[in-house]
Design an enzyme around this catalytic site. Structure first.
Site, PDB file in Angstrom:
ATOM      1  N   THR A 176      -0.731  -2.431   5.771  1.00  0.00           N
ATOM      2  CA  THR A 176      -1.339  -1.305   6.500  1.00  0.00           C
ATOM      3  C   THR A 176      -2.082  -0.315   5.560  1.00  0.00           C
ATOM      4  O   THR A 176      -1.828   0.164   4.771  1.00  0.00           O
ATOM      5  CB  THR A 176       0.062  -0.424   6.778  1.00  0.00           C
ATOM      6  OG1 THR A 176       0.760  -1.210   7.587  1.00  0.00           O
ATOM      7  CG2 THR A 176      -0.219   0.840   7.534  1.00  0.00           C
TER       8      THR A 176
ATOM      9  N   GLU B  46      12.060  -5.084   9.442  1.00  0.00           N
ATOM     10  CA  GLU B  46      12.861  -5.467   8.555  1.00  0.00           C
ATOM     11  C   GLU B  46      14.138  -5.946   9.237  1.00  0.00           C
ATOM     12  O   GLU B  46      14.767  -5.042   9.698  1.00  0.00           O
ATOM     13  CB  GLU B  46      13.154  -4.437   7.161  1.00  0.00           C
ATOM     14  CG  GLU B  46      11.884  -4.488   6.241  1.00  0.00           C
ATOM     15  CD  GLU B  46      12.108  -3.550   5.286  1.00  0.00           C
ATOM     16  OE1 GLU B  46      11.084  -2.892   4.791  1.00  0.00           O
ATOM     17  OE2 GLU B  46      13.159  -3.564   4.528  1.00  0.00           O
TER      18      GLU B  46
ATOM     19  N   PHE C 141       3.765  -5.894  12.943  1.00  0.00           N
ATOM     20  CA  PHE C 141       4.837  -5.182  13.599  1.00  0.00           C
ATOM     21  C   PHE C 141       6.285  -5.758  13.264  1.00  0.00           C
ATOM     22  O   PHE C 141       6.905  -5.818  14.222  1.00  0.00           O
ATOM     23  CB  PHE C 141       4.565  -4.887  15.048  1.00  0.00           C
ATOM     24  CG  PHE C 141       3.096  -4.498  15.294  1.00  0.00           C
ATOM     25  CD1 PHE C 141       1.926  -5.232  15.569  1.00  0.00           C
ATOM     26  CD2 PHE C 141       2.753  -3.023  15.231  1.00  0.00           C
ATOM     27  CE1 PHE C 141       0.647  -4.755  16.010  1.00  0.00           C
ATOM     28  CE2 PHE C 141       1.537  -2.309  15.544  1.00  0.00           C
ATOM     29  CZ  PHE C 141       0.420  -3.202  15.959  1.00  0.00           C
TER      30      PHE C 141
ATOM     31  N   PHE D 262      14.902   3.366  20.163  1.00  0.00           N
ATOM     32  CA  PHE D 262      14.651   4.386  19.388  1.00  0.00           C
ATOM     33  C   PHE D 262      14.839   5.823  19.966  1.00  0.00           C
ATOM     34  O   PHE D 262      14.403   6.624  19.671  1.00  0.00           O
ATOM     35  CB  PHE D 262      13.103   4.381  18.963  1.00  0.00           C
ATOM     36  CG  PHE D 262      12.671   3.516  17.880  1.00  0.00           C
ATOM     37  CD1 PHE D 262      12.851   1.960  18.043  1.00  0.00           C
ATOM     38  CD2 PHE D 262      12.455   3.781  16.761  1.00  0.00           C
ATOM     39  CE1 PHE D 262      12.512   1.071  17.147  1.00  0.00           C
ATOM     40  CE2 PHE D 262      12.504   3.157  15.661  1.00  0.00           C
ATOM     41  CZ  PHE D 262      12.526   1.513  15.801  1.00  0.00           C
ATOM     42  N   LEU D 263      16.276   5.556  20.458  1.00  0.00           N
ATOM     43  CA  LEU D 263      16.656   7.009  21.012  1.00  0.00           C
ATOM     44  C   LEU D 263      17.888   7.328  20.705  1.00  0.00           C
ATOM     45  O   LEU D 263      18.787   7.869  21.128  1.00  0.00           O
ATOM     46  CB  LEU D 263      16.606   6.978  22.428  1.00  0.00           C
ATOM     47  CG  LEU D 263      15.228   7.300  23.260  1.00  0.00           C
ATOM     48  CD1 LEU D 263      15.315   7.172  24.810  1.00  0.00           C
ATOM     49  CD2 LEU D 263      14.621   8.588  22.703  1.00  0.00           C
TER      50      LEU D 263
ATOM     51  N   LYS E   5      18.423   1.072   7.020  1.00  0.00           N
ATOM     52  CA  LYS E   5      19.014   0.654   8.184  1.00  0.00           C
ATOM     53  C   LYS E   5      19.790  -0.578   7.992  1.00  0.00           C
ATOM     54  O   LYS E   5      19.816  -1.181   7.061  1.00  0.00           O
ATOM     55  CB  LYS E   5      17.873   0.557   9.250  1.00  0.00           C
ATOM     56  CG  LYS E   5      17.137  -0.841   8.989  1.00  0.00           C
ATOM     57  CD  LYS E   5      15.855  -0.904  10.242  1.00  0.00           C
ATOM     58  CE  LYS E   5      15.233  -2.414   9.950  1.00  0.00           C
ATOM     59  NZ  LYS E   5      14.396  -2.839  11.103  1.00  0.00           N
TER      60      LYS E   5
ATOM     61  N   GLY F 285      20.845  10.653  14.667  1.00  0.00           N
ATOM     62  CA  GLY F 285      21.571  10.362  13.716  1.00  0.00           C
ATOM     63  C   GLY F 285      20.765  10.879  12.505  1.00  0.00           C
ATOM     64  O   GLY F 285      20.264  11.923  12.614  1.00  0.00           O
TER      65      GLY F 285
ATOM     66  N   CYS G 263       8.067   2.187   5.805  1.00  0.00           N
ATOM     67  CA  CYS G 263       6.877   2.223   6.755  1.00  0.00           C
ATOM     68  C   CYS G 263       6.873   3.659   7.533  1.00  0.00           C
ATOM     69  O   CYS G 263       5.895   4.382   7.473  1.00  0.00           O
ATOM     70  CB  CYS G 263       6.891   0.939   7.647  1.00  0.00           C
ATOM     71  SG  CYS G 263       6.763  -0.477   6.774  1.00  0.00           S
TER      72      CYS G 263
ATOM     73  N   THR H 118       0.951  -1.193  -0.029  1.00  0.00           N
ATOM     74  CA  THR H 118      -0.055   0.166  -0.088  1.00  0.00           C
ATOM     75  C   THR H 118       0.927   1.275  -0.104  1.00  0.00           C
ATOM     76  O   THR H 118       1.120   1.968   0.898  1.00  0.00           O
ATOM     77  CB  THR H 118      -0.981   0.087   1.207  1.00  0.00           C
ATOM     78  OG1 THR H 118      -0.178  -0.177   2.300  1.00  0.00           O
ATOM     79  CG2 THR H 118      -1.933  -1.083   1.066  1.00  0.00           C
TER      80      THR H 118
HETATM   81  C1  UDX Z   1       9.199  -0.246  11.373  1.00  0.00           C
HETATM   82  C2  UDX Z   1       8.530  -0.551  12.936  1.00  0.00           C
HETATM   83  O1  UDX Z   1       9.580  -0.658  13.542  1.00  0.00           O
HETATM   84  C3  UDX Z   1       7.775  -1.831  12.559  1.00  0.00           C
HETATM   85  O2  UDX Z   1       7.038  -2.376  13.816  1.00  0.00           O
HETATM   86  C4  UDX Z   1       6.605  -1.623  11.663  1.00  0.00           C
HETATM   87  O3  UDX Z   1       6.061  -3.064  11.613  1.00  0.00           O
HETATM   88  C5  UDX Z   1       7.203  -1.553  10.319  1.00  0.00           C
HETATM   89  O4  UDX Z   1       8.136  -0.246  10.334  1.00  0.00           O
HETATM   90  P1  UDX Z   1      11.221  -0.935  10.010  1.00  0.00           P
HETATM   91  O5  UDX Z   1      10.764   0.014   8.961  1.00  0.00           O
HETATM   92  O6  UDX Z   1      11.576  -2.254   9.371  1.00  0.00           O
HETATM   93  O7  UDX Z   1       9.930  -1.061  11.361  1.00  0.00           O
HETATM   94  O8  UDX Z   1      12.431  -0.314  10.859  1.00  0.00           O
HETATM   95  P2  UDX Z   1      12.851   0.380  12.062  1.00  0.00           P
HETATM   96  O9  UDX Z   1      13.467  -0.684  12.907  1.00  0.00           O
HETATM   97  O10 UDX Z   1      11.372   0.738  12.844  1.00  0.00           O
HETATM   98  O11 UDX Z   1      13.587   1.620  11.893  1.00  0.00           O
HETATM   99  C6  UDX Z   1      12.905   2.626  11.198  1.00  0.00           C
HETATM  100  C7  UDX Z   1      13.877   3.893  10.770  1.00  0.00           C
HETATM  101  O12 UDX Z   1      14.323   4.541  12.199  1.00  0.00           O
HETATM  102  C8  UDX Z   1      15.213   3.409  10.280  1.00  0.00           C
HETATM  103  O13 UDX Z   1      15.946   4.322   9.276  1.00  0.00           O
HETATM  104  C9  UDX Z   1      16.450   3.403  11.462  1.00  0.00           C
HETATM  105  O14 UDX Z   1      17.559   3.691  11.142  1.00  0.00           O
HETATM  106  C10 UDX Z   1      15.745   4.453  12.295  1.00  0.00           C
HETATM  107  N1  UDX Z   1      16.061   4.520  13.574  1.00  0.00           N
HETATM  108  C11 UDX Z   1      15.649   3.538  14.197  1.00  0.00           C
HETATM  109  C12 UDX Z   1      16.819   5.650  14.056  1.00  0.00           C
HETATM  110  O15 UDX Z   1      17.194   6.625  13.208  1.00  0.00           O
HETATM  111  N2  UDX Z   1      17.099   5.770  15.666  1.00  0.00           N
HETATM  112  C13 UDX Z   1      16.742   4.680  16.179  1.00  0.00           C
HETATM  113  O16 UDX Z   1      16.945   4.948  17.383  1.00  0.00           O
HETATM  114  C14 UDX Z   1      15.848   3.543  15.815  1.00  0.00           C
END
Ligand code: UDX
Length: 431
Positions: A121, A153, A150, A247-248, A318, A251, A258, A86
């Protein structure tokens, strides 16, 4: 249980293969003939740790098969998951045409014992809309549910088998019972809600994750000015269970297929209902600004980038994935090329996708080749391997020992020990 999964992409293939691994009989339906042929051979067309062996185990055990998206794809299946893409449309809301197409194909063949489940989604209200369409088209009530994924990747298989929660959004008691039974072995909380609530849980969860990333990026910008250490601030914050350590990491920001899409979709939904998405729009603005801020650091460190050679380590959005969709790393690599730099790039899994987008990239087989003659090394993706680079070896390859870290990896001490100037969050560090 016999299950059909329509769409064998990042989500559908993982869900289908893992359900087969749990012992169910699964048909994964894929409309792309080339992808279908590769899947039938047991080839997973993207990088996802553990998935290839699970797919091969399912194929070998006869529990997992692949088919085209034909009328018979849902035959005899008790549960039919729709896990098609989607992608974002111009107004920010997801394009659900692939979902509607999948429903149109199987609707005439659904009987009242089957449950149709939206795994994709979808905008809030989609499940209710599809339930109404089915009732209108078939003249009978069909059980429809929303069961958002959830899966991250790079850790999708682990996330499937160890979810923190399963969300089931449906008005149908039968659908709730079937989906609860299907997910029971995962031994986690199963929350049954109305469909709109389940759809909103998905968006709100991703939007909150994105908010945490933009929050720490803004905090890091302030830390840089007041000489506080952003990583230590994050650690100090994260030890509070109400905040949590994940997620803290500051960068160059969030990317992927997503988080950016879901935040934009939620903001569009808010505006559609005359709610001003002030915070969501700020999250996107802060995220977009990270790339330009990093570019300014590179320009300042090198006195301009035109004609310079830059070693870019990481192209995926990532670490742990080959996916370059909305990758901040790829965006920066493109800005470097547009600024007249020569970009030598290495990524363990994402080079193919990156090279399609940026043919001018000089793709290298490893970090040391990428560093050859470089005026600076740029770390743009948080691949774990980049925390164990041989900086002595890199020092011999670069033209000037400068490293700019866009992902806050633990490399400063090793790089500085080998004579590199390290530029990351906060003031530049050198021996
Ligand atoms: C995300 C959600 O985590 C997941 O639950 C949902 O189903 C799909 O979308 P994903 O897109 O695989 O998963 O990536 P995620 O691990 O969430 O990271 C998202 C982005 O945030 C990446 O570019 C990562 O580099 C960035 N990130 C993550 C940061 O910059 N800092 C962080 O501390 C964590």
């Amino acid at each position: 249980m016999k299950v059909t999964v329509i769409g064998a992409g990042y989500v559908g293939l993982t869900v289908g293969a893992c359900l087969a691994d749990l012992g169910h009989t699964v048909v994964c339906a894929e409309k792309d003939r080339a992808r279908l042929a590769r899947l039938r051979e047991g080839t997973v067309p993207f990088y996802e740790p553990q998935l290839p062996e699970i797919v091969r185990r399912g194929l070998g055990g006869g529990r997992l098969t692949f088919s085209g998206v034909g009328e018979d794809a849902a035959d005899q299946s008790q549960v039919i998951f729709i896990a098609v893409g989607t992608p974002p449309s111009a107004d920010g809301q997801p394009d659900v045409s692939a979902v509607d197409e999948a429903v149109r194909v199987i609707a005439p063949h659904l009987d009242d014992g089957q449950v149709l489940v939206l795994k994709s989604t979808v905008p809030v209200g989609t499940t209710d809309r599809i339930e109404a369409v089915l009732r209108h088209d078939t003249g009978a009530h069909r059980a429809v549910a929303c069961n958002p994924e959830f899966l991250r990747e790079g850790s999708a298989v682990a996330d499937f088998f160890h979810p923190s929660r399963v969300i089931v959004g449906t008005h149908s008691r039968a659908a709730a019972e079937v989906l609860t039974a299907l997910h029971q072995p995962l031994e986690c909380p199963i929350l049954v809600t109305a469909p709109r609530t389940a759809e909103m849980i998905k968006y709100a969860s991703n939007a909150f994750l994105a908010t945490k990333v933009s929050f720490i990026n803004e905090i890091a910008a302030i830390c840089e000015q007041v000489e506080a250490d952003a990583a230590t601030v994050a650690a100090g914050m994260g030890s509070d269970p109400r905040i949590g350590p994940h997620f803290l990491r500051a960068g160059i920001g969030f990317g992927g297929s997503c988080l950016p899409k879901d935040v934009r979709a939620l903001a569009a939904l808010a505006r559609e209902h005359r709610v001003t998405p002030s915070l969501l729009e700020a999250v996107l603005r802060v995220n977009d600004a990270q790339r330009q801020q990093f570019m300014e650091k590179v320009e300042a460190a090198l006195g301009g980038i035109a004609g310079k050679t830059l070693a870019v380590l990481g192209l995926a959005f990532k670490g742990g994935t080959s996916d370059v969709r909305e990758s901040p790393a790829l965006d920066i690599a493109g800005r470097l090329l547009a600024g007249g730099a020569v970009v030598r790039a290495f990524d363990p899994a994402a080079e193919e996708g990156a090279a399609e987008t940026l043919p001018a990239l000089i793709c290298c087989p490893d970090a040391y080749e990428a560093a050859e003659g470089a005026d600076a090394i740029l770390i743009l993706t948080d691949w774990p391997d980049f925390e164990s680079l041989d900086w002595k070896r890199l020092r011999k390859r670069v033209r000037t020992p400068v490293v700019l870290d866009g992902r806050g990896l633990r490399v400063a001490a090793s790089a500085i020990d080998e004579g590199f100037a390290y530029i990351g969050q906060g003031p530049p560090k050198a021996r």
